[in-house]
Design a protein around this motif. Structure first.
Motif, PDB file in Angstrom:
ATOM      1  N   LEU A 169       0.927  -1.247   0.030  1.00 18.99           N
ATOM      2  CA  LEU A 169       0.184   0.059   0.075  1.00 18.99           C
ATOM      3  C   LEU A 169       0.870   1.265   0.074  1.00 18.99           C
ATOM      4  O   LEU A 169       0.460   2.426   0.025  1.00 18.99           O
ATOM      5  CB  LEU A 169      -0.899  -0.085   1.312  1.00 18.99           C
ATOM      6  N   GLU A 170       2.309   1.169   0.023  1.00 14.61           N
ATOM      7  CA  GLU A 170       3.364   2.169  -0.031  1.00 14.61           C
ATOM      8  C   GLU A 170       2.995   3.122   1.026  1.00 14.61           C
ATOM      9  O   GLU A 170       2.985   4.197   0.952  1.00 14.61           O
ATOM     10  CB  GLU A 170       3.014   2.684  -1.258  1.00 14.61           C
ATOM     11  N   VAL A 171       2.897   2.633   2.265  1.00 11.75           N
ATOM     12  CA  VAL A 171       2.771   3.342   3.575  1.00 11.75           C
ATOM     13  C   VAL A 171       4.235   3.604   4.009  1.00 11.75           C
ATOM     14  O   VAL A 171       5.056   2.492   3.994  1.00 11.75           O
ATOM     15  CB  VAL A 171       2.324   2.394   4.589  1.00 11.75           C
ATOM     16  N   ASP A 172       4.465   4.992   4.070  1.00 12.22           N
ATOM     17  CA  ASP A 172       5.963   5.360   4.470  1.00 12.22           C
ATOM     18  C   ASP A 172       5.937   5.144   6.285  1.00 12.22           C
ATOM     19  O   ASP A 172       5.621   5.883   7.057  1.00 12.22           O
ATOM     20  CB  ASP A 172       6.139   6.654   4.234  1.00 12.22           C
ATOM     21  N   TYR A 173       6.558   3.859   6.699  1.00 10.59           N
ATOM     22  CA  TYR A 173       6.428   3.575   8.212  1.00 10.59           C
ATOM     23  C   TYR A 173       7.962   3.145   8.508  1.00 10.59           C
ATOM     24  O   TYR A 173       8.662   2.580   7.577  1.00 10.59           O
ATOM     25  CB  TYR A 173       5.581   2.191   8.437  1.00 10.59           C
ATOM     26  N   THR A 174       8.313   3.346   9.791  1.00  9.70           N
ATOM     27  CA  THR A 174       9.458   2.749  10.237  1.00  9.70           C
ATOM     28  C   THR A 174       9.100   1.710  11.621  1.00  9.70           C
ATOM     29  O   THR A 174       7.946   1.833  12.221  1.00  9.70           O
ATOM     30  CB  THR A 174      10.448   3.884  10.582  1.00  9.70           C
ATOM     31  N   LEU A 175       9.806   0.675  11.843  1.00  8.01           N
ATOM     32  CA  LEU A 175       9.689  -0.009  13.041  1.00  8.01           C
ATOM     33  C   LEU A 175      10.624   0.670  13.945  1.00  8.01           C
ATOM     34  O   LEU A 175      11.378   1.576  13.330  1.00  8.01           O
ATOM     35  CB  LEU A 175      10.044  -1.422  12.775  1.00  8.01           C
ATOM     36  N   ILE A 176      10.471   0.605  15.232  1.00  9.83           N
ATOM     37  CA  ILE A 176      11.476   0.994  16.095  1.00  9.83           C
ATOM     38  C   ILE A 176      11.785  -0.079  16.959  1.00  9.83           C
ATOM     39  O   ILE A 176      11.454  -1.211  17.075  1.00  9.83           O
ATOM     40  CB  ILE A 176      10.845   2.143  17.244  1.00  9.83           C
ATOM     41  N   ASP A 177      13.144  -0.097  17.724  1.00 10.03           N
ATOM     42  CA  ASP A 177      13.586  -1.130  18.543  1.00 10.03           C
ATOM     43  C   ASP A 177      12.721  -1.024  19.783  1.00 10.03           C
ATOM     44  O   ASP A 177      12.826  -0.291  20.980  1.00 10.03           O
ATOM     45  CB  ASP A 177      14.936  -0.916  19.162  1.00 10.03           C
ATOM     46  N   GLU A 178      11.271  -1.558  19.704  1.00 11.09           N
ATOM     47  CA  GLU A 178      10.432  -1.545  20.763  1.00 11.09           C
ATOM     48  C   GLU A 178      10.655  -2.479  21.741  1.00 11.09           C
ATOM     49  O   GLU A 178      11.190  -3.366  21.914  1.00 11.09           O
ATOM     50  CB  GLU A 178       9.120  -1.765  20.204  1.00 11.09           C
ATOM     51  N   VAL A 179      10.076  -1.929  22.990  1.00 13.28           N
ATOM     52  CA  VAL A 179      10.010  -2.755  24.452  1.00 13.28           C
ATOM     53  C   VAL A 179       8.511  -2.836  24.603  1.00 13.28           C
ATOM     54  O   VAL A 179       7.649  -2.325  24.075  1.00 13.28           O
ATOM     55  CB  VAL A 179      10.748  -2.039  25.456  1.00 13.28           C
ATOM     56  N   CYS A 180       8.269  -3.917  25.406  1.00 12.32           N
ATOM     57  CA  CYS A 180       7.079  -4.064  25.920  1.00 12.32           C
ATOM     58  C   CYS A 180       6.292  -2.912  26.302  1.00 12.32           C
ATOM     59  O   CYS A 180       6.908  -2.110  27.182  1.00 12.32           O
ATOM     60  CB  CYS A 180       6.947  -5.295  27.195  1.00 12.32           C
ATOM     61  N   CYS A 181       5.110  -2.563  25.920  1.00 10.62           N
ATOM     62  CA  CYS A 181       4.334  -1.404  26.564  1.00 10.62           C
ATOM     63  C   CYS A 181       4.108  -1.342  28.025  1.00 10.62           C
ATOM     64  O   CYS A 181       3.890  -0.580  28.774  1.00 10.62           O
ATOM     65  CB  CYS A 181       2.854  -1.189  25.807  1.00 10.62           C
ATOM     66  N   SER A 182       4.065  -2.863  28.356  1.00  9.26           N
ATOM     67  CA  SER A 182       3.822  -3.145  29.873  1.00  9.26           C
ATOM     68  C   SER A 182       2.532  -2.918  30.487  1.00  9.26           C
ATOM     69  O   SER A 182       2.396  -2.811  31.680  1.00  9.26           O
ATOM     70  CB  SER A 182       5.123  -2.762  30.616  1.00  9.26           C
ATOM     71  N   GLY A 183       1.626  -2.503  29.614  1.00  8.14           N
ATOM     72  CA  GLY A 183       0.321  -2.146  30.251  1.00  8.14           C
ATOM     73  C   GLY A 183      -0.566  -3.275  30.959  1.00  8.14           C
ATOM     74  O   GLY A 183      -1.201  -3.323  31.927  1.00  8.14           O
ATOM     75  N   VAL A 184       0.014  -4.627  30.417  1.00  6.34           N
ATOM     76  CA  VAL A 184      -0.533  -5.633  31.180  1.00  6.34           C
ATOM     77  C   VAL A 184      -0.205  -5.849  32.562  1.00  6.34           C
ATOM     78  O   VAL A 184      -1.013  -6.286  33.441  1.00  6.34           O
ATOM     79  CB  VAL A 184      -0.207  -7.270  30.507  1.00  6.34           C
ATOM     80  N   LEU A 185       0.951  -5.161  33.304  1.00  5.54           N
ATOM     81  CA  LEU A 185       1.116  -5.378  34.555  1.00  5.54           C
ATOM     82  C   LEU A 185       0.010  -4.881  35.407  1.00  5.54           C
ATOM     83  O   LEU A 185      -0.116  -4.948  36.580  1.00  5.54           O
ATOM     84  CB  LEU A 185       2.449  -4.662  34.750  1.00  5.54           C
ATOM     85  N   GLU A 186      -0.525  -3.499  34.704  1.00  4.86           N
ATOM     86  CA  GLU A 186      -1.543  -2.939  35.705  1.00  4.86           C
ATOM     87  C   GLU A 186      -2.871  -3.918  35.948  1.00  4.86           C
ATOM     88  O   GLU A 186      -3.623  -3.766  36.741  1.00  4.86           O
ATOM     89  CB  GLU A 186      -2.186  -1.763  35.115  1.00  4.86           C
TER      90      GLU A 186
END
Ligand code: SF4
Ligand code: SF4
Length: 367
Positions: free
Chosen positions: A164-181
């Protein structure tokens, strides 16, 4: 009587509002899998009333009932008294963790996220052979399940964005950690800061994520508020894709599973269906759909803590898929894909996909 725990201070009135009508029983996936009334929302509220009346103690004996909840919010959706059971349980779990009573799987998850960047304690992250951390209008945020357990589905979603020619990047992501709550702990501030710094460094105006739980976390948790303050929009991939024309169609019969985190928790029911109708006009609904969709059994940490019951919950959902006669089951959550695929029986011939993955396969076949 003076309140002993924070859950009493915050939710005493709501817990007392439970009229014991039992409307929540039929919709609770934990009850559906176990047939144990003590485990449904009413049973949990009765236990908490007994704790508030000092008839029983909040202790390890209550872990099985109070920690076994997928936070699906079906009970809240169907409760005539407006008792928000998942929110109450989040606070109860915090109180329990405070006094040292916690399910070992959730204690383990909290420990893992102190030392690792993901809930699986994996050291190597799939890089999908794509650029990371570059300047781009969009960041695609994968989420732990998509990175470490459903990476094939993620690869196909990324291929679709490329087509679809979307101009995106990935990042060196880490867990959003929302589940801990959800399981009695605090969201990990260091992980949140890392994600925000890496997203903001790209200059992106929007984050697209395939994980409805990450979308909820970025949109709603104060630790991520800076993203919106700096004008970064948070979109689930189903919202992003709804305006595209894919130019492909299948005549296969397709049904759609509403993930709890996207449906009941975010109110997103129409966008995924609009997209599916474009590519699969033979869409049929399961008997429980939209606000009343059955949970797949993966949420709230239940898949890790109570795997057998989690699979039993998924099997109940898969029986509904079978009843529709669908050849394809689409959904919008890697966690649902993972649990439903693991629970699917050999005799169940339909295939399970994320919608974006399925569209990519259709486009690839047409080439
Ligand atoms: S539906 Fe609401 S009021 Fe009725 S038993 Fe369940 S939690 Fe209580
Ligand atoms: S949130 Fe879902 S799993 Fe938890 S008590 Fe309510 S219906 Fe049951």
């Amino acid at each position: 009587m003076e309140a002993k725990y924070d859950f009493e201070r915050k939710y005493r009135e709501q817990i007392l509002q439970c009229s014991r009508c039992g409307f929540c029983q039929a919709v609770c996936p934990v009850y559906g899998a176990t047939l144990r009334p003590a485990l449904n929302a009413r049973g949990k509220m009765l236990l908490l009333k007994e704790v508030m009346d000092r008839k029983i103690e909040l202790n390890d004996e209550l872990i099985e009932s109070l920690f076994q909840c997928t936070t699906c919010a079906s009970c809240y959706e169907n409760c005539p008294s407006g008792v928000n059971v998942p929110e109450i349980l989040k606070q109860v779990r915090k109180d329990m963790v405070h006094i040292g009573s916690c399910h070992p799987a959730f204690r383990g998850m909290n420990e893992v996220l102190k030392k690792h960047t993901n809930i699986y304690a994996e050291n190597e992250q799939e890089d999908f052979d794509r650029e990371h951390n570059r300047k781009a209008p969009y960041v695609f945020f994968v989420g732990c399940v998509g990175l470490y357990r459903e990476d094939e589905s993620t690869e196909e979603t990324l291929e679709l964005l490329d087509r679809l020619e979307v101009d995106y990047t990935l990042i060196d992501e880490v867990c959003c950690s929302g589940v801990l709550e959800d399981v009695g702990y605090e969201l990990n501030e260091d992980l949140a800061r890392t994600n925000m710094d890496r997203i903001l460094a790209t200059g992106a105006g929007a984050v697209i994520t395939g994980c409805p739980y990450c979308a909820r976390t970025f949109n709603n948790k104060p630790q991520y508020a800076e993203l919106k303050e700096k004008g970064v929009e948070i979109l689930h991939v189903s919202q992003f894709l709804k305006d595209f024309d894919f130019g492909v169609k299948t005549d296969k019969v397709v049904t759609y599973h509403d993930p709890c985190d996207l449906g009941r928790h975010c109110g997103i029911y129409d966008e995924p269906r609009e997209t599916i109708r474009k590519i699969a006009p033979n869409i049929v609904e399961m008997s429980h759909n939209r606000e009343n969709a059955l949970c797949c059994g993966a949420g709230g940490g239940v898949r890790g803590a109570y795997p057998k019951n989690s699979i039993a919950m998924a099997r109940r959902r898969l029986e509904e898929v079978e009843e529709t006669g669908a050849e394809i089951l689409l959904t919008e959550c890697n966690s649902c894909v993972h649990n439903l695929s693991n629970a699917k029986l050999r005799k169940q011939k339909f295939k399970v996909y994320n919608t974006s993955q399925f569209i990519n396969e259709l486009m690839e076949t047409e080439e």
